[in-house]
Write a protein that holds these residues in place. Structure first.
Motif, PDB file in Angstrom:
ATOM      1  N   HIS A 147       0.840  -1.203   0.000  1.00 40.10           N
ATOM      2  CA  HIS A 147       0.000   0.000   0.000  1.00 40.10           C
ATOM      3  C   HIS A 147       0.874   1.252   0.000  1.00 40.10           C
ATOM      4  CE1 HIS A 147      -2.713   3.144   1.477  1.00 40.10           C
ATOM      5  NE2 HIS A 147      -3.700   2.403   1.021  1.00 40.10           N
ATOM      6  N   SER A 148       1.908   1.254   0.831  1.00 39.74           N
ATOM      7  CA  SER A 148       2.791   2.426   0.918  1.00 39.74           C
ATOM      8  C   SER A 148       3.484   2.704  -0.403  1.00 39.74           C
ATOM      9  CB  SER A 148       3.840   2.219   2.021  1.00 39.74           C
ATOM     10  OG  SER A 148       3.259   2.273   3.290  1.00 39.74           O
ATOM     11  N   VAL A 149       4.057   1.669  -1.009  1.00 39.90           N
ATOM     12  CA  VAL A 149       4.833   1.892  -2.227  1.00 39.90           C
ATOM     13  C   VAL A 149       3.918   2.224  -3.403  1.00 39.90           C
ATOM     14  CG1 VAL A 149       4.981  -0.486  -3.119  1.00 39.90           C
ATOM     15  CG2 VAL A 149       6.896   1.078  -3.431  1.00 39.90           C
ATOM     16  N   ALA A 150       2.694   1.681  -3.406  1.00 42.57           N
ATOM     17  CA  ALA A 150       1.748   2.054  -4.456  1.00 42.57           C
ATOM     18  C   ALA A 150       1.293   3.493  -4.263  1.00 42.57           C
ATOM     19  CB  ALA A 150       0.547   1.106  -4.438  1.00 42.57           C
ATOM     20  N   MET A 174       9.399   9.734  -7.396  1.00 44.13           N
ATOM     21  CA  MET A 174       8.374   8.918  -8.038  1.00 44.13           C
ATOM     22  C   MET A 174       8.993   7.755  -8.800  1.00 44.13           C
ATOM     23  SD  MET A 174       7.015   8.265 -11.281  1.00 44.13           S
ATOM     24  CE  MET A 174       7.453   9.696 -12.252  1.00 44.13           C
ATOM     25  N   ILE A 175      10.083   7.997  -9.507  1.00 45.53           N
ATOM     26  CA  ILE A 175      10.718   6.940 -10.292  1.00 45.53           C
ATOM     27  C   ILE A 175      11.181   5.807  -9.391  1.00 45.53           C
ATOM     28  CG2 ILE A 175      12.748   6.407 -11.699  1.00 45.53           C
ATOM     29  CD1 ILE A 175      12.423   9.201 -12.964  1.00 45.53           C
ATOM     30  N   PHE A 176      11.733   6.125  -8.231  1.00 50.84           N
ATOM     31  CA  PHE A 176      12.140   5.077  -7.290  1.00 50.84           C
ATOM     32  C   PHE A 176      10.945   4.217  -6.899  1.00 50.84           C
ATOM     33  CE2 PHE A 176      12.526   3.257  -3.109  1.00 50.84           C
ATOM     34  CZ  PHE A 176      13.807   2.748  -3.063  1.00 50.84           C
ATOM     35  N   TYR A 177       9.885   4.854  -6.427  1.00 48.03           N
ATOM     36  CA  TYR A 177       8.733   4.099  -5.929  1.00 48.03           C
ATOM     37  C   TYR A 177       8.026   3.353  -7.056  1.00 48.03           C
ATOM     38  CZ  TYR A 177       9.376   6.675  -1.571  1.00 48.03           C
ATOM     39  OH  TYR A 177       9.886   7.194  -0.412  1.00 48.03           O
ATOM     40  N   ARG A 178       7.892   3.988  -8.207  1.00 52.83           N
ATOM     41  CA  ARG A 178       7.232   3.335  -9.335  1.00 52.83           C
ATOM     42  C   ARG A 178       7.986   2.088  -9.765  1.00 52.83           C
ATOM     43  NH1 ARG A 178       7.281   6.686 -14.735  1.00 52.83           N
ATOM     44  NH2 ARG A 178       9.374   5.779 -14.736  1.00 52.83           N
ATOM     45  N   THR A 179       9.316   2.168  -9.766  1.00 51.92           N
ATOM     46  CA  THR A 179      10.125   1.014 -10.162  1.00 51.92           C
ATOM     47  C   THR A 179       9.996  -0.119  -9.154  1.00 51.92           C
ATOM     48  OG1 THR A 179      11.700   2.512 -11.241  1.00 51.92           O
ATOM     49  CG2 THR A 179      12.446   0.272 -10.791  1.00 51.92           C
ATOM     50  N   VAL A 180      10.040   0.216  -7.869  1.00 52.15           N
ATOM     51  CA  VAL A 180       9.910  -0.812  -6.832  1.00 52.15           C
ATOM     52  C   VAL A 180       8.526  -1.449  -6.877  1.00 52.15           C
ATOM     53  CG1 VAL A 180       9.824  -1.193  -4.340  1.00 52.15           C
ATOM     54  CG2 VAL A 180      11.661   0.170  -5.325  1.00 52.15           C
ATOM     55  N   CYS A 181       7.494  -0.633  -7.056  1.00 52.83           N
ATOM     56  CA  CYS A 181       6.140  -1.186  -7.134  1.00 52.83           C
ATOM     57  C   CYS A 181       5.984  -2.051  -8.384  1.00 52.83           C
ATOM     58  CB  CYS A 181       5.111  -0.061  -7.119  1.00 52.83           C
ATOM     59  SG  CYS A 181       3.419  -0.628  -6.799  1.00 52.83           S
ATOM     60  N   GLY A 182       6.605  -1.655  -9.480  1.00 52.54           N
ATOM     61  CA  GLY A 182       6.579  -2.480 -10.688  1.00 52.54           C
ATOM     62  C   GLY A 182       7.245  -3.825 -10.466  1.00 52.54           C
ATOM     63  N   ALA A 183       8.343  -3.837  -9.708  1.00 48.44           N
ATOM     64  CA  ALA A 183       9.013  -5.096  -9.386  1.00 48.44           C
ATOM     65  C   ALA A 183       8.133  -5.958  -8.482  1.00 48.44           C
ATOM     66  CB  ALA A 183      10.356  -4.816  -8.712  1.00 48.44           C
ATOM     67  N   ALA A 184       7.389  -5.327  -7.587  1.00 48.85           N
ATOM     68  CA  ALA A 184       6.457  -6.069  -6.737  1.00 48.85           C
ATOM     69  C   ALA A 184       5.350  -6.704  -7.581  1.00 48.85           C
ATOM     70  CB  ALA A 184       5.862  -5.152  -5.674  1.00 48.85           C
ATOM     71  N   LEU A 185       4.918  -6.017  -8.631  1.00 48.01           N
ATOM     72  CA  LEU A 185       3.924  -6.586  -9.540  1.00 48.01           C
ATOM     73  C   LEU A 185       4.451  -7.839 -10.240  1.00 48.01           C
ATOM     74  CD1 LEU A 185       2.206  -3.583 -11.375  1.00 48.01           C
ATOM     75  CD2 LEU A 185       1.021  -5.561 -10.405  1.00 48.01           C
ATOM     76  N   GLU A 186       5.718  -7.821 -10.591  1.00 49.83           N
ATOM     77  CA  GLU A 186       6.323  -8.997 -11.212  1.00 49.83           C
ATOM     78  C   GLU A 186       6.437 -10.140 -10.216  1.00 49.83           C
ATOM     79  OE1 GLU A 186       7.116  -9.282 -14.368  1.00 49.83           O
ATOM     80  OE2 GLU A 186       6.753  -7.197 -14.950  1.00 49.83           O
ATOM     81  N   LEU A 246       0.040   3.726 -14.434  1.00 50.42           N
ATOM     82  CA  LEU A 246      -0.572   2.443 -14.774  1.00 50.42           C
ATOM     83  C   LEU A 246      -0.058   1.926 -16.114  1.00 50.42           C
ATOM     84  CD1 LEU A 246      -4.257   3.167 -13.637  1.00 50.42           C
ATOM     85  CD2 LEU A 246      -2.516   1.841 -12.418  1.00 50.42           C
ATOM     86  N   GLN A 247       0.164   2.830 -17.070  1.00 46.38           N
ATOM     87  CA  GLN A 247       0.715   2.422 -18.359  1.00 46.38           C
ATOM     88  C   GLN A 247       2.151   1.937 -18.220  1.00 46.38           C
ATOM     89  OE1 GLN A 247       0.093   5.891 -20.809  1.00 46.38           O
ATOM     90  NE2 GLN A 247      -2.121   5.548 -20.979  1.00 46.38           N
ATOM     91  N   GLN A 248       2.923   2.591 -17.367  1.00 45.93           N
ATOM     92  CA  GLN A 248       4.304   2.162 -17.132  1.00 45.93           C
ATOM     93  C   GLN A 248       4.348   0.725 -16.615  1.00 45.93           C
ATOM     94  OE1 GLN A 248       7.054   4.002 -17.810  1.00 45.93           O
ATOM     95  NE2 GLN A 248       8.477   2.414 -17.121  1.00 45.93           N
ATOM     96  N   TRP A 249       3.379   0.363 -15.799  1.00 48.43           N
ATOM     97  CA  TRP A 249       3.304  -0.997 -15.266  1.00 48.43           C
ATOM     98  C   TRP A 249       2.608  -1.969 -16.222  1.00 48.43           C
ATOM     99  CZ3 TRP A 249       1.054   1.259 -10.140  1.00 48.43           C
ATOM    100  CH2 TRP A 249       2.099   1.758  -9.352  1.00 48.43           C
ATOM    101  N   ASN A 250       2.100  -1.452 -17.349  1.00 48.69           N
ATOM    102  CA  ASN A 250       1.397  -2.292 -18.331  1.00 48.69           C
ATOM    103  C   ASN A 250       0.230  -3.032 -17.665  1.00 48.69           C
ATOM    104  OD1 ASN A 250       1.073  -3.276 -20.979  1.00 48.69           O
ATOM    105  ND2 ASN A 250       2.141  -5.179 -20.478  1.00 48.69           N
ATOM    106  N   LEU A 251      -0.455  -2.354 -16.778  1.00 49.38           N
ATOM    107  CA  LEU A 251      -1.391  -3.009 -15.875  1.00 49.38           C
ATOM    108  C   LEU A 251      -2.564  -3.660 -16.600  1.00 49.38           C
ATOM    109  CD1 LEU A 251      -1.309  -3.096 -12.679  1.00 49.38           C
ATOM    110  CD2 LEU A 251      -3.321  -1.655 -12.813  1.00 49.38           C
TER     111      LEU A 251
END
Length: 319
Positions: free
Chosen positions: A158-161, A201-213, A267-272
């Motif tokens: 929740h925090s990283v998102a 933002m780039i730090f958190y977005r990247t970490v959250c994207g890795a969590a999605l993987e 959301l597009q960056q994560w290809n959600l």
């Protein structure tokens, strides 16, 4: 069905990503000093030291600019609450601890420079500003989370998102505030702050994207919860509703900007909406999120803009 990862497992698996992100951030960030952005020669003493206390006519800022600057500053002031949330949900060790410390130090500059600017230029009432700071920081900030197993990764996710979206929203707000201030000094200062927020933002977005993987269904549950219940961190501050309405009405931060400049790019960056790695639980949550985005685009934004346009027309007629 695979079990959900615990917070410890999530942090351990994602630490290499965090370390890479820290190193990338340090290579991109630029040293800057708040005092360089303040017109010190415009300052003078207040009554306690033999000068003159603040009067409204001393401010060169419009009502919209005042509302935006105060909201931005009080948001930045609440850093101790944000630090606590991040430190509790991340870790104080390794790359996570390095990031928490660095991010906190960089964020602190933002409140320092905005307050110095406002006090030196007499942009707002410093007494009212200090009272609002005391009230807002006393209340603090804590995200509303469903009751969870304390060992689950829900708090971390929740925090990283949340900060993936919030840091970008803050960047947009600072950039648009620089426009309504109509002051080249404020413009330089706020553009500098916005550049910091973008790197965060780039730090958190990247970490959250890795969590999605790593854990797609767990991660999208947190993302959908954040998006569908999003509030800026200043939601509890004094006069937030009044100032927020003023800012939205005059284009500092409104629903369309929230959708098109914050939600959609992340959301597009994560290809959600094009991923194929969700299970039944994740697919159901993704559909709920898509329905929310559609409602925002097709119903809520047009209603807001229609109401805003009518309000602006009434203002213009009175003027």
């Amino acid at each position: 069905m695979a079990r959900d990862l615990t917070q410890l497992e999530m942090l351990t698996e994602l630490e290499p990503t965090a370390a890479n992100c820290v190193n990338l951030h340090l290579s991109r960030s630029k040293e800057w000093h708040p005092h360089d952005y303040i017109p010190w020669d415009a300052g003078r003493n207040f009554a306690m030291l033999g000068g003159t206390d603040w009067e409204p006519e001393q401010s060169a800022l419009s009502p919209v600019a005042k509302a935006a600057m105060i909201t931005n500053l009080l948001t930045e002031d609440n850093l101790p609450s944000y630090h606590r949330e991040i430190a509790e949900n991340f870790s104080r060790d390794g790359a996570w601890g390095t990031w928490v410390g660095r991010w906190t130090a960089e964020e602190m500059r933002h409140s320092v420079v905005i307050r110095d600017y406002l006090v030196v230029t007499r942009g707002v009432d410093p007494v009212a500003l200090e009272r609002a700071r005391m009230a807002h920081m006393t209340q603090g900030f804590a995200p509303e989370l469903p009751v969870e197993d304390p060992d689950s990764a829900a708090g971390f996710l929740h925090s990283v998102a949340y900060v993936s979206f919030q840091e970008l929203a803050t960047r947009v707000t600072h950039r648009n505030t620089s426009r309504v201030c109509q002051d080249p000094i404020a413009d330089r200062m706020l553009q500098r702050i916005a550049a910091d927020e973008n790197l965060h933002m780039i730090f958190y977005r990247t970490v959250c994207g890795a969590a999605l993987e790593l854990a797609p269904d767990q991660a999208i549950e947190a993302i959908a919860n954040v998006v569908c219940n999003f509030q800026m961190p200043g939601a509890g501050m004094p006069d937030f509703r009044r100032n927020g309405v003023l800012m939205a009405k005059h284009g500092v931060y409104d629903l369309r900007q929230h959708l098109e400049q914050v939600l959609q790019p992340v959301l597009q960056q994560w290809n959600l909406f094009h991923r194929n790695d969700f299970g039944p639980r994740g697919d159901e949550i993704r559909q709920r999120l898509a329905d929310f985005i559609d409602d925002l685009r097709e119903n809520r934004i047009p209603r807001f803009e229609e109401q805003r346009d009518r309000a602006l027309a009434r203002e213009a007629a009175r003027a």
